[in-house]
Design a protein around this motif. Structure first.
Motif, PDB file in Angstrom:
ATOM      1  N   ASN A  26      -9.489  -9.747   3.407  1.00  0.00           N
ATOM      2  CA  ASN A  26     -10.489 -10.017   2.379  1.00  0.00           C
ATOM      3  C   ASN A  26     -10.704  -8.839   1.437  1.00  0.00           C
ATOM      4  O   ASN A  26     -11.458  -8.946   0.468  1.00  0.00           O
ATOM      5  N   ILE A  27     -10.055  -7.703   1.730  1.00  0.00           N
ATOM      6  CA  ILE A  27     -10.217  -6.501   0.900  1.00  0.00           C
ATOM      7  C   ILE A  27      -9.292  -6.599  -0.313  1.00  0.00           C
ATOM      8  O   ILE A  27      -8.080  -6.727  -0.169  1.00  0.00           O
ATOM      9  N   GLU A  28      -9.849  -6.546  -1.508  1.00  0.00           N
ATOM     10  CA  GLU A  28      -9.059  -6.724  -2.723  1.00  0.00           C
ATOM     11  C   GLU A  28      -8.278  -5.474  -3.106  1.00  0.00           C
ATOM     12  O   GLU A  28      -7.137  -5.556  -3.538  1.00  0.00           O
ATOM     13  N   ASN A  29      -8.881  -4.296  -2.973  1.00  0.00           N
ATOM     14  CA  ASN A  29      -8.214  -3.059  -3.353  1.00  0.00           C
ATOM     15  C   ASN A  29      -7.018  -2.808  -2.442  1.00  0.00           C
ATOM     16  O   ASN A  29      -7.144  -2.787  -1.218  1.00  0.00           O
ATOM     17  N   GLU A  30      -5.851  -2.619  -3.028  1.00  0.00           N
ATOM     18  CA  GLU A  30      -4.617  -2.509  -2.249  1.00  0.00           C
ATOM     19  C   GLU A  30      -4.617  -1.315  -1.307  1.00  0.00           C
ATOM     20  O   GLU A  30      -4.236  -1.427  -0.141  1.00  0.00           O
ATOM     21  N   GLU A  31      -5.062  -0.161  -1.787  1.00  0.00           N
ATOM     22  CA  GLU A  31      -5.042   1.038  -0.952  1.00  0.00           C
ATOM     23  C   GLU A  31      -5.985   0.889   0.245  1.00  0.00           C
ATOM     24  O   GLU A  31      -5.637   1.234   1.370  1.00  0.00           O
ATOM     25  N   SER A  32      -7.172   0.367  -0.012  1.00  0.00           N
ATOM     26  CA  SER A  32      -8.131   0.163   1.078  1.00  0.00           C
ATOM     27  C   SER A  32      -7.612  -0.868   2.071  1.00  0.00           C
ATOM     28  O   SER A  32      -7.782  -0.718   3.285  1.00  0.00           O
ATOM     29  N   ARG A  33      -6.960  -1.905   1.577  1.00  0.00           N
ATOM     30  CA  ARG A  33      -6.397  -2.927   2.465  1.00  0.00           C
ATOM     31  C   ARG A  33      -5.272  -2.335   3.318  1.00  0.00           C
ATOM     32  O   ARG A  33      -5.160  -2.616   4.514  1.00  0.00           O
ATOM     33  N   ASN A  34      -4.429  -1.492   2.701  1.00  0.00           N
ATOM     34  CA  ASN A  34      -3.367  -0.825   3.453  1.00  0.00           C
ATOM     35  C   ASN A  34      -3.935   0.017   4.583  1.00  0.00           C
ATOM     36  O   ASN A  34      -3.440   0.007   5.717  1.00  0.00           O
ATOM     37  N   MET A  35      -4.995   0.786   4.280  1.00  0.00           N
ATOM     38  CA  MET A  35      -5.614   1.634   5.293  1.00  0.00           C
ATOM     39  C   MET A  35      -6.166   0.789   6.431  1.00  0.00           C
ATOM     40  O   MET A  35      -6.069   1.149   7.595  1.00  0.00           O
ATOM     41  N   CYS A  36      -6.751  -0.333   6.071  1.00  0.00           N
ATOM     42  CA  CYS A  36      -7.357  -1.210   7.074  1.00  0.00           C
ATOM     43  C   CYS A  36      -6.288  -1.723   8.042  1.00  0.00           C
ATOM     44  O   CYS A  36      -6.433  -1.637   9.261  1.00  0.00           O
ATOM     45  N   TYR A  37      -5.179  -2.229   7.501  1.00  0.00           N
ATOM     46  CA  TYR A  37      -4.105  -2.732   8.360  1.00  0.00           C
ATOM     47  C   TYR A  37      -3.453  -1.608   9.174  1.00  0.00           C
ATOM     48  O   TYR A  37      -3.082  -1.797  10.341  1.00  0.00           O
ATOM     49  N   ASP A  42       2.149   0.105   0.935  1.00  0.00           N
ATOM     50  CA  ASP A  42       2.478   1.507   0.676  1.00  0.00           C
ATOM     51  C   ASP A  42       3.568   1.941   1.643  1.00  0.00           C
ATOM     52  O   ASP A  42       3.399   1.883   2.867  1.00  0.00           O
ATOM     53  N   GLU A  43       4.698   2.396   1.102  1.00  0.00           N
ATOM     54  CA  GLU A  43       5.853   2.711   1.940  1.00  0.00           C
ATOM     55  C   GLU A  43       5.559   3.776   2.986  1.00  0.00           C
ATOM     56  O   GLU A  43       5.904   3.641   4.158  1.00  0.00           O
ATOM     57  N   MET A  44       4.903   4.871   2.589  1.00  0.00           N
ATOM     58  CA  MET A  44       4.687   5.974   3.515  1.00  0.00           C
ATOM     59  C   MET A  44       3.766   5.557   4.650  1.00  0.00           C
ATOM     60  O   MET A  44       4.022   5.869   5.817  1.00  0.00           O
ATOM     61  N   ILE A  45       2.700   4.844   4.322  1.00  0.00           N
ATOM     62  CA  ILE A  45       1.778   4.396   5.351  1.00  0.00           C
ATOM     63  C   ILE A  45       2.467   3.407   6.291  1.00  0.00           C
ATOM     64  O   ILE A  45       2.293   3.443   7.501  1.00  0.00           O
ATOM     65  N   LYS A  46       3.295   2.516   5.723  1.00  0.00           N
ATOM     66  CA  LYS A  46       3.995   1.527   6.542  1.00  0.00           C
ATOM     67  C   LYS A  46       4.951   2.198   7.517  1.00  0.00           C
ATOM     68  O   LYS A  46       5.058   1.818   8.685  1.00  0.00           O
ATOM     69  N   VAL A  47       5.686   3.215   7.045  1.00  0.00           N
ATOM     70  CA  VAL A  47       6.634   3.925   7.905  1.00  0.00           C
ATOM     71  C   VAL A  47       5.908   4.506   9.119  1.00  0.00           C
ATOM     72  O   VAL A  47       6.338   4.345  10.269  1.00  0.00           O
ATOM     73  N   PHE A  48       4.794   5.200   8.887  1.00  0.00           N
ATOM     74  CA  PHE A  48       4.049   5.796   9.984  1.00  0.00           C
ATOM     75  C   PHE A  48       3.466   4.740  10.908  1.00  0.00           C
ATOM     76  O   PHE A  48       3.505   4.860  12.133  1.00  0.00           O
ATOM     77  N   ALA A  49       2.948   3.675  10.323  1.00  0.00           N
ATOM     78  CA  ALA A  49       2.331   2.627  11.130  1.00  0.00           C
ATOM     79  C   ALA A  49       3.367   1.958  12.046  1.00  0.00           C
ATOM     80  O   ALA A  49       3.130   1.763  13.239  1.00  0.00           O
ATOM     81  N   LYS A  50       4.534   1.611  11.496  1.00  0.00           N
ATOM     82  CA  LYS A  50       5.558   0.949  12.313  1.00  0.00           C
ATOM     83  C   LYS A  50       6.099   1.884  13.381  1.00  0.00           C
ATOM     84  O   LYS A  50       6.414   1.455  14.492  1.00  0.00           O
ATOM     85  N   ARG A  51       6.220   3.153  13.063  1.00  0.00           N
ATOM     86  CA  ARG A  51       6.784   4.097  14.036  1.00  0.00           C
ATOM     87  C   ARG A  51       5.838   4.275  15.232  1.00  0.00           C
ATOM     88  O   ARG A  51       6.263   4.607  16.340  1.00  0.00           O
ATOM     89  N   ASN A  52       4.553   4.006  15.021  1.00  0.00           N
ATOM     90  CA  ASN A  52       3.575   4.300  16.067  1.00  0.00           C
ATOM     91  C   ASN A  52       2.864   3.075  16.618  1.00  0.00           C
ATOM     92  O   ASN A  52       1.833   3.190  17.239  1.00  0.00           O
ATOM     93  N   THR A  53       3.449   1.907  16.352  1.00  0.00           N
ATOM     94  CA  THR A  53       2.895   0.675  16.898  1.00  0.00           C
ATOM     95  C   THR A  53       3.601   0.314  18.195  1.00  0.00           C
ATOM     96  O   THR A  53       4.786   0.457  18.307  1.00  0.00           O
TER      97      THR A  53
END
Length: 275
Positions: A234-245, A264-275
């Protein structure tokens, strides 16, 4: 703002919190480190943290990531300005003395905020001009990371300067410490950090600074506090939504499907590596 949106992030296998990593992300974007190419393989430590950094396509972000992940200030060399270098060195060396030498406001703020969390040193905030914002960010993170038992009464007293704003902040701190929204005394900003109806964030309210809290910020607070990933969408702002996920996938509920929602590529890389 009482709380910086870039400040909210989690646990990493190579020994520092994801909250620091988004500090790394924020720092790298702020600095725009300029390097002509990716580092040579022989110059990169052979460890999981470095392999995560090398998955990032932008060379500038790679070097900043390598410095912090490996606690190696050598990766900070030849940055464009003294403030850029000091921030990188401070984060890499985990040394507050570098923060003290930074002249520019934004990198200095990032350095103090992130090192206080990384080192679990509440008093690092004391040196900041806006120390109460740093204190509040520290306390808030303990709340949503399910570490409320680490919040001390003296922390709550530290953010109370005797003004109406200070009293509100103290009550929020006590509400976090006790995990009891009754301490909010009906203050809507305080209540936004606890479970509420979905419509709660749609009604405007102000923070203790007298600023209106945007619906996206309210939703992010609630998603983290309630550990409810469905609120992220439900978060419209892309950066805030990325942080939330990213927060959800790495700290609250390890789930690669949340990572796939990150743009966001950098955030996604870190998130996938640590899930």
């Amino acid at each position: 703002m009482l709380m910086d949106m870039d400040s909210k992030k989690r646990l990493y296998l190579f020994g520092f919190a994801f909250i620091l990593v988004l500090g790394v992300v924020a720092g790298a974007r702020l600095l725009r480190l300029r390097r002509p190419s990716l580092p040579r393989a022989e110059d990169v430590p052979d460890n999981p943290a470095s392999q995560v950094c090398l998955k990032i396509s932008q060379p500038d972000n790679v070097y900043y990531c390598l410095a912090v992940a490996n606690q190696d200030v050598n990766f900070c060399q030849d940055l464009d300005t003294p403030s850029e270098k000091k921030l990188c060195q401070g984060m890499a060396a985990r040394d507050l003395s570098y923060c003290r030498e930074i002249q520019e406001a934004e990198p200095k703020r990032i350095c103090y905020y992130e090192l206080s969390l990384l080192a679990d040193e509440f008093d690092y905030c004391e040196e900041m001009e806006n120390s109460k914002q740093c204190y509040f960010a520290f306390i808030y993170r303990l709340h949503w990371k399910s570490r409320a038992d680490e919040i001390k009464v003296e922390y709550c007293e530290k953010i109370n300067d005797g003004t109406p704003k200070g009293l509100i902040l103290k009550n929020i701190c006590l509400a976090f410490k006790e995990q009891d929204s009754s301490f909010c005394q009906e203050d809507r900003f305080c209540l936004s950090f606890f479970q509420q109806p979905l419509s709660f964030c749609q009604t405007p309210f102000k923070n203790p600074d007298g600023e209106f809290v945007e619906e996206d910020e309210c939703l992010l607070h609630r998603a983290l506090s309630e550990k409810d990933a469905s609120l992220c969408e439900n978060i419209e702002n892309e950066e805030s939504r990325n942080m939330c996920y990213a927060d959800m996938s790495t700290h609250v509920s390890p789930n690669l499907s949340f990572c796939d929602q990150i743009t966001d590529e950098m955030i996604k890389v870190f998130a996938k590596r640590n899930t």
